[in-house]
Design an enzyme around this catalytic site. Structure first.
Site, mmCIF file in Angstrom:
data_model
loop_
_atom_site.group_PDB
_atom_site.id
_atom_site.type_symbol
_atom_site.label_atom_id
_atom_site.label_comp_id
_atom_site.label_asym_id
_atom_site.label_seq_id
_atom_site.Cartn_x
_atom_site.Cartn_y
_atom_site.Cartn_z
ATOM 1 N N LYS B 73 -42.003 -23.531 1.379
ATOM 2 C CA LYS B 73 -41.306 -24.452 0.474
ATOM 3 C C LYS B 73 -40.294 -25.271 1.270
ATOM 4 C CE LYS B 73 -38.824 -24.318 -3.972
ATOM 5 N NZ LYS B 73 -38.302 -23.435 -5.050
ATOM 6 N N SER B 148 -39.771 -24.497 -9.760
ATOM 7 C CA SER B 148 -39.721 -25.560 -8.787
ATOM 8 C C SER B 148 -40.674 -25.351 -7.608
ATOM 9 C CB SER B 148 -38.298 -25.703 -8.233
ATOM 10 O OG SER B 148 -37.926 -24.534 -7.544
ATOM 11 N N SER B 172 -38.476 -19.966 -10.589
ATOM 12 C CA SER B 172 -39.148 -20.969 -9.754
ATOM 13 C C SER B 172 -40.281 -20.452 -8.879
ATOM 14 C CB SER B 172 -38.127 -21.683 -8.856
ATOM 15 O OG SER B 172 -37.471 -22.696 -9.558
#
Lengths: 98, 481
Positions: B73, B148, B172
């Site tokens: 990420k 997210s 997330s």
């Protein structure tokens, strides 16, 4: 202009955040909706009256470490990401007015 | 060997071990897979084949992940490589150091492969808040992948990555894992070092794995977990061998079903998938009963006060001085701060900075921030009561609905915030939870179930999840791309 927009502008100033007039109007409306929902907390004021405020999932204790000399990044490394630099320094606009 | 990209990390490690495949071949396989499908999914922000091949050719002699590519990420720092939190304000930022999790992955021989898209600064539940582009759900590209960590979940689901790292502040990792049909684990707060994770809400953030199955997730967590002197909130408890928990034996395990999670707003197909999953657990000898988490209704409110307060404080560092974006020709330093931040942050980041600054500002602190901290305590105690009563885990839906349409909730932040209603309490309490696939809707969208455990009981969660996974084949389905 509504009081709410005034407040958004005031808070944006505190946060050092430039907003457009459209953003101010939009956030005033949206914040109103979000805070309306959040105010559920205040509907039952007694629910948490005696609870100890929690800032962290684990019991807080200060994690000490030995005060030992260790290496650190060179100024060249630290300055590598600077938007503007001069010599060994970050360069910013004048802070103290003439 | 064909289609290496479709293998799990454990399968690849077995092949690597027997010298049936070389690390470079694995990189080539997932790179070419990405080349053929990522134009549709847009899960990666950056993908550099040559860099990955270079890394794969310089691996340590041994390691628990030797030769396994891992997608990262974009909010986890990698030394010398662009790390932007999918935000304009971190334009051009190359961290001078590796996050501790990256350090651990590298020393166990993992190959860092590609940067996964995300909502800017992890603010969002749909990946639509990325400053680059939205990522799309591999099961239906008219829908969002969740967020997210939407890029991390989507690239694993689309076989563009073997495993990935995400971060989870209010769901997330788990929500996109559920919406994309993969396994995602949010560890106990303090289980994994946050050093080098660009902070959103420091008392809630945890890094965790997204994987194709439970075994890979267990393997990954074992590598990244552990005390780190560089993160004073990491906790010094031994890391067990999580894979050794995957013994299939859940006879007599106690599962709690919180009544507060089965109320209005829960999609009927999600509801029935969860009910069927409960039957699977019963069939394997688990004892299932209702429990109560009475302060659940306050969780979203508490979260959006505390998380935005912490975020507004954490994001104060982005001021155009030391790194990232700076506005053109500032007339003075205040102008530089205000315009840099006004031009560099996207709409959701601005909204959260405003909300967070507001709840912390003079006159509102007691009504919002202090009250939220008190209710946070009650939410944590809800979980403690259940686990102290001998329950091994709590089972809930991960998300109240399957993946929603792109744009469906973008204009209404509150409706977006409510999509995290089942995952948020876990971060407030600090306990671990994972999401794993438990079915599909009639139209073919994945459904996820969440298993929540007591502090540092990730092993138990893996055992429960693995036992369920072994009796079902949801995790073996792949999207048609």
């Amino acid at each position: 202009m509504s009081i709410k927009e005034d407040k958004i502008k005031y808070v944006a100033r505190l946060a050092r955040l430039k907003l457009t007039d459209e953003e101010v109007a939009l956030f005033a409306r949206q914040l109103d909706g979000i805070l309306g929902y959040v105010d559920k907390l205040n509907e039952r004021l007694d629910v948490a009256k005696d609870a100890v405020p929690m800032s962290h999932p684990h019991a807080a204790s200060n994690p000490f470490r030995e005060d030992e000399v260790r290496g650190s990044a060179s100024s060249e490394t630290v300055l590598a990401n600077a938007p503007q630099k001069k010599g060994d320094f970050f360069k910013v606009p004048r802070i103290i007015e003439e | 060997m064909e289609n290496l990209y479709s293998f799990t990390a454990c399968e690849l490690l077995d092949l690597l071990d027997r010298k049936s495949v070389r690390p470079e071949e694995i990189i080539d396989s997932i790179y070419s897979r990405s080349q053929s499908v990522d134009a549709k999914i847009k899960g990666y922000i950056r993908l550099d084949r040559d860099a990955a091949i270079g890394r794969a050719s310089r691996l340590p002699a041994s390691g628990r992940l030797r030769g396994v590519p891992v997608a990262i990420k974009d909010n986890i720092c990698i030394e010398g490589e662009l790390t932007t939190c999918a935000s304009r304000i971190l334009d051009g930022f190359k961290p001078p150091y590796d996050a501790t999790v990256i350090d651990k992955l590298k020393s166990e021989g993992a190959v860092i492969f590609g940067r996964a898209n995300m909502d800017e600064f992890a603010f969002g539940s749909s990946c639509e808040n990325s400053a680059y582009f939205p990522t799309l759900n591999p099961w239906d590209v008219s829908r969002i992948p969740g967020g997210s960590s939407g890029g991390s979940a989507a690239v694993v689901a689309a076989d563009e990555a073997i495993v990935a790292l995400g971060s989870d502040t209010g769901g997330s990792i788990r929500q996109p894992a559920a919406l994309c049909g993969v396994v995602g684990m949010k560890p106990t707060y303090g289980r994994v070092s946050r050093y080098g994770l660009i902070a959103f809400a420091s008392s809630l953030d945890q890094i965790g794995p997204l994987a194709k199955d439970v075994r890979d997730a267990a393997l990954m967590l074992g590598v990244i977990a552990g005390y780190d002197p560089k993160d004073s909130t990491s906790v010094n408890v031994p890391v067990p061998d999580y894979v050794s928990f995957l013994d299939g034996n859940i006879k007599g395990a106690k599962i709690g079903i919180p009544t507060e999670y089965f109320v209005g707003g829960l999609d009927s197909e999600v509801d029935s998938a969860i009910k069927q999953a409960i039957e699977v657990f019963k069939g394997k000898g688990a004892r299932v009963s209702e429990v109560s988490l009475p302060h659940t209704e306050y969780a979203v409110s508490v979260y959006y006060i505390l998380a935005t307060a912490e975020a507004s404080s954490n994001l104060a560092r982005f001021d155009g001085v030391q790194y990232g974006y700076r506005c053109k020709d500032p007339v003075n330093v205040l102008d530089m701060y205000e315009r840099t931040r006004g031009e560099g942050f996207g709409a959701e980041a601005k909204r959260r900075i405003i909300l967070g600054t507001y709840v912390l500002s003079s006159g509102y602190y007691d009504a919002y921030y202090l009250k939220a901290q008190k209710v946070r305590r009650l939410i944590k105690e809800d979980f403690e009561k259940v686990f102290n009563a001998g329950f091994d885990c709590i089972l809930t839906p991960t998300s109240p609905t399957p993946a929603f349409k792109l744009g469906e909730r973008a204009a209404d932040p509150l409706s977006m915030y409510l999509s995290d209603i089942f995952t948020i309490s876990v971060n407030l309490a600090g306990v671990p939870a994972l999401s794993l696939p438990c079915g599909f809707t009639g139209s073919g969208l994945p459904i996820g179930m969440q298993l929540i455990g007591g502090f540092f009981e990730e092993g138990k969660l893996f055992r429960m999840a693995h036992a369920y996974e072994s009796s079902t084949d949801w995790h073996k389905r792949s999207p048609q791309l």
